[in-house]
Write a protein that holds these residues in place. Sequence first.
Motif, PDB file in Angstrom:
ATOM      1  N   THR A 527     -34.676  -7.309 -23.261  1.00  0.00           N
ATOM      2  CA  THR A 527     -33.715  -7.514 -22.171  1.00  0.00           C
ATOM      3  C   THR A 527     -33.467  -8.996 -21.935  1.00  0.00           C
ATOM      4  O   THR A 527     -32.326  -9.437 -21.774  1.00  0.00           O
ATOM      5  CB  THR A 527     -34.234  -6.852 -20.884  1.00  0.00           C
ATOM      6  N   ILE A 528     -34.526  -9.786 -21.918  1.00  0.00           N
ATOM      7  CA  ILE A 528     -34.385 -11.225 -21.683  1.00  0.00           C
ATOM      8  C   ILE A 528     -33.609 -11.881 -22.815  1.00  0.00           C
ATOM      9  O   ILE A 528     -32.701 -12.684 -22.594  1.00  0.00           O
ATOM     10  CB  ILE A 528     -35.778 -11.877 -21.532  1.00  0.00           C
ATOM     11  N   VAL A 529     -33.970 -11.542 -24.055  1.00  0.00           N
ATOM     12  CA  VAL A 529     -33.303 -12.157 -25.213  1.00  0.00           C
ATOM     13  C   VAL A 529     -31.825 -11.799 -25.231  1.00  0.00           C
ATOM     14  O   VAL A 529     -30.959 -12.661 -25.456  1.00  0.00           O
ATOM     15  CB  VAL A 529     -33.997 -11.713 -26.520  1.00  0.00           C
ATOM     16  N   GLU A 530     -31.494 -10.524 -24.992  1.00  0.00           N
ATOM     17  CA  GLU A 530     -30.096 -10.106 -25.016  1.00  0.00           C
ATOM     18  C   GLU A 530     -29.319 -10.681 -23.836  1.00  0.00           C
ATOM     19  O   GLU A 530     -28.107 -10.892 -23.935  1.00  0.00           O
ATOM     20  CB  GLU A 530     -30.001  -8.585 -25.042  1.00  0.00           C
ATOM     21  N   ALA A 531     -29.998 -10.944 -22.718  1.00  0.00           N
ATOM     22  CA  ALA A 531     -29.330 -11.625 -21.605  1.00  0.00           C
ATOM     23  C   ALA A 531     -28.966 -13.053 -21.962  1.00  0.00           C
ATOM     24  O   ALA A 531     -28.092 -13.656 -21.337  1.00  0.00           O
ATOM     25  CB  ALA A 531     -30.234 -11.622 -20.370  1.00  0.00           C
ATOM     26  N   HIS A 532     -29.621 -13.613 -22.978  1.00  0.00           N
ATOM     27  CA  HIS A 532     -29.298 -14.950 -23.493  1.00  0.00           C
ATOM     28  C   HIS A 532     -28.389 -14.872 -24.732  1.00  0.00           C
ATOM     29  O   HIS A 532     -28.348 -15.811 -25.518  1.00  0.00           O
ATOM     30  CB  HIS A 532     -30.585 -15.708 -23.847  1.00  0.00           C
ATOM     31  N   GLU A 533     -27.668 -13.782 -24.889  1.00  0.00           N
ATOM     32  CA  GLU A 533     -26.766 -13.563 -26.037  1.00  0.00           C
ATOM     33  C   GLU A 533     -27.503 -13.627 -27.368  1.00  0.00           C
ATOM     34  O   GLU A 533     -26.941 -14.072 -28.384  1.00  0.00           O
ATOM     35  CB  GLU A 533     -25.597 -14.575 -26.062  1.00  0.00           C
ATOM     36  N   GLY A 534     -28.756 -13.203 -27.376  1.00  0.00           N
ATOM     37  CA  GLY A 534     -29.540 -13.220 -28.606  1.00  0.00           C
ATOM     38  C   GLY A 534     -29.782 -11.821 -29.149  1.00  0.00           C
ATOM     39  O   GLY A 534     -29.407 -10.814 -28.548  1.00  0.00           O
ATOM     40  N   LYS A 535     -30.428 -11.767 -30.317  1.00  0.00           N
ATOM     41  CA  LYS A 535     -30.779 -10.496 -30.956  1.00  0.00           C
ATOM     42  C   LYS A 535     -32.297 -10.402 -31.042  1.00  0.00           C
ATOM     43  O   LYS A 535     -32.980 -11.399 -31.298  1.00  0.00           O
ATOM     44  CB  LYS A 535     -30.159 -10.403 -32.345  1.00  0.00           C
TER      45      LYS A 535
END
Length: 560
Positions: A527-535
Motif C-alpha cells: 500500500t505504501i509503495v503503490e501510494a508512491h506510484e511504485g510497484k
Amino acid sequence: MPHMPVPLKSSEPVQDEASDVRSTLKHVNQPTALEIFAAFYPLATGYLLAYAALDWISSADLSFPLRVSFWNPLAGLDLVLLIYGGWRYFPLVLLAPLLADLAFGRVSFVWDMEVGQMLVSGLASSVGVFILQRSVTRFDPKLQSMRDIGMLLLAGSIASLLYASGNVAMALGKGLLKTEEAFLAFRMFGVGQFSGMISLTPLLLMRLMGESHLLDNKRRLALGIAIGSIVLALTLVRGQDIYVWFFLLAIPVAWMAILAGVEGACLGLLAVQIGVVLHIGTQHALIGQVSILQARLLVLCLTALAIGVLMSERRKFEQQVRQHQEALFRLGRIGSMGEVAAAIAHEINQPLMAAGTYMRLVETSLASATVDRNEAAQITRKAVEQIDRAAEVIRNIRGLTKLDRSGRLEHRLSALVENALKICRIGLEERQISCRVVLAPDLPPVYVIGIQIEQVLVNLIQNAADAVTPGRGTIVISAIPLGRDKVEVSVSDNGTGFPEPLLDGESLLFWTTKIDGNGIGLSLCRTIVEAHEGKFQLKNVASGAIVHFTLPVAGPFSHD
C-alpha cells in the motif's frame, strides 16, 4: 480639598522605551534599497527584454496611416507583469512603449501622441488587471479552471476595446485618420491585441505560477513535431497566398491543444502568429487582406483555446476519477475498523518493542554496581526516539488510505536504510543474522514520505529475519537506478521463500506463516509503495526470497 492628579515620573522612561522599540522594529522590517532592487530587477529586466523582442517581431509594415499591428502581444505581456509582479510595476508598463520606440528609432517627437499612446496602453492593461483582482471574480492566476480562462478572456477583451477606442480617438483628433477608416482601424487594433493576449498571457501565467507541464517527457517529442509541422507549413506557403492556405496551420495547432491542453494550444498559436507576422513582413500586404487574415486568426485562437480548455478539464476529471478509484482500492485493503486497528498495532509494535528493549538495558545498567551515566543517557535517548517514531507512525497511518503528497520530501535512500537498520540492529545481532547494504554509487535522491519508506524497509528486514536460520542467515539490501525517474530497491534473504499463493497474486492482507503474526505487514508495504506510484513484487530465487519495489526519483516535476 480635592486631590490633584500627580503625573507618574516613571511613565516617561516607559514611553521612551516603547518608542525606541517601535523605532527599532520599523527599522528592522523596512527593506533596504539593495533588497528592493534585487527583488525588482530580474522581473523588470526580463519584461523589458521580452517587450522589445515582441515589439520588434510584431511590427509589420502595413499600408495604413497609423502604426497598426496585425498581432500585438504586448498588452498580454503587460497583464502578466501586473498580475504576477503587482502594481509596483505599473510605471514600467507606462514607460515600456516609449523605451521600445527609442530603442528602435521610431520616436516621432510628437510628444502628445507618444504620451497619449503610453497612457492608453498602460491604462487599458491596468483596467484588465483591476477587473481580475476584484473579489467577485475569484480569479486564480494559476488558471486551474475553465472559469479562470473565461475571466481572463473577458478582462482581455475589455482591455482590447479600451486600447482600440483610445488609439482611434487620438488619431481622429489629430487628423491622422479619416472617419470612414475609423471602424477598420478600431477592429484591427482590438483584434490584434486580443489575439496576442489569448496566446501569450495564459502560457506565461501558467509557467510563472508553477503550473506548466509542457516539458513533460511524454509530450516533449510530440509538441516538437507539431511545432516543426507549423514551421514546415509556413515554409511551403512562403511566397504564395497565405490567405488561401491558412487552414493548413489549424491542424498542428489543434493537435497541440489535444496533446497539452491550454498550454499546448497557446504554444501552437504563438508559433503560428509569429510565423504569419514574419510572412506578412516580407510582403506588401493590402490592409483589407490583412484584416481578413486577422479575423481568421482570431477564429483559430478561440477554437484552439476552446479545445485546450476542454482537454485540460477532461484530464483533470480523469485524474480525479483515477484518484478516487485508487483511494477506494486502498480502502478496500484496509476497509473495516478491525483491519485498521490491526494495521496500527502492527506499525507501532516495532518501535515500541525497540523502546522496551532499550529501557530494559537501562534498567540492567542502573541495577549494576557501576553505573555508566553516559551510556544510560545514550540508551534512554534511543528509547525516546523510538517512542517518537511510534507517535509519527500513528500520524502517518492515515496517509495510507488517501492520496496525500504533502509530506513528501527529497531523501537519500542510504539515510532511510540506515534509519531502518538502527531499529532492526538489536534483533539481528541477537539472532546472529548478517545484513549487507549494496547501493549503486550514482543513486539519485528519492521523493517520498521518509518514515513510511523506513517502515517498509523495517517490515521487510524483520520478515526476512524471521524467515532465515539464526546464526546462518544473510539479508542483502540493494538499490539501483531504474530508468530516469525510478529507483528499484531489493531486500533478499537466504530463507525458505514465499508460499506459492502469494507469488500467484493472492491478496497479501492477513496472510502470515508466523504463529504470532497478524498478516498485515506485506499488505501495508505494498500500500505504501503503490501510494508512491511504485510497484511491489515478491519473488522466490534459488537461494531464498527477494522483494523488489520501486520509488520515484526526486526531480523538477516531483511536486506536481
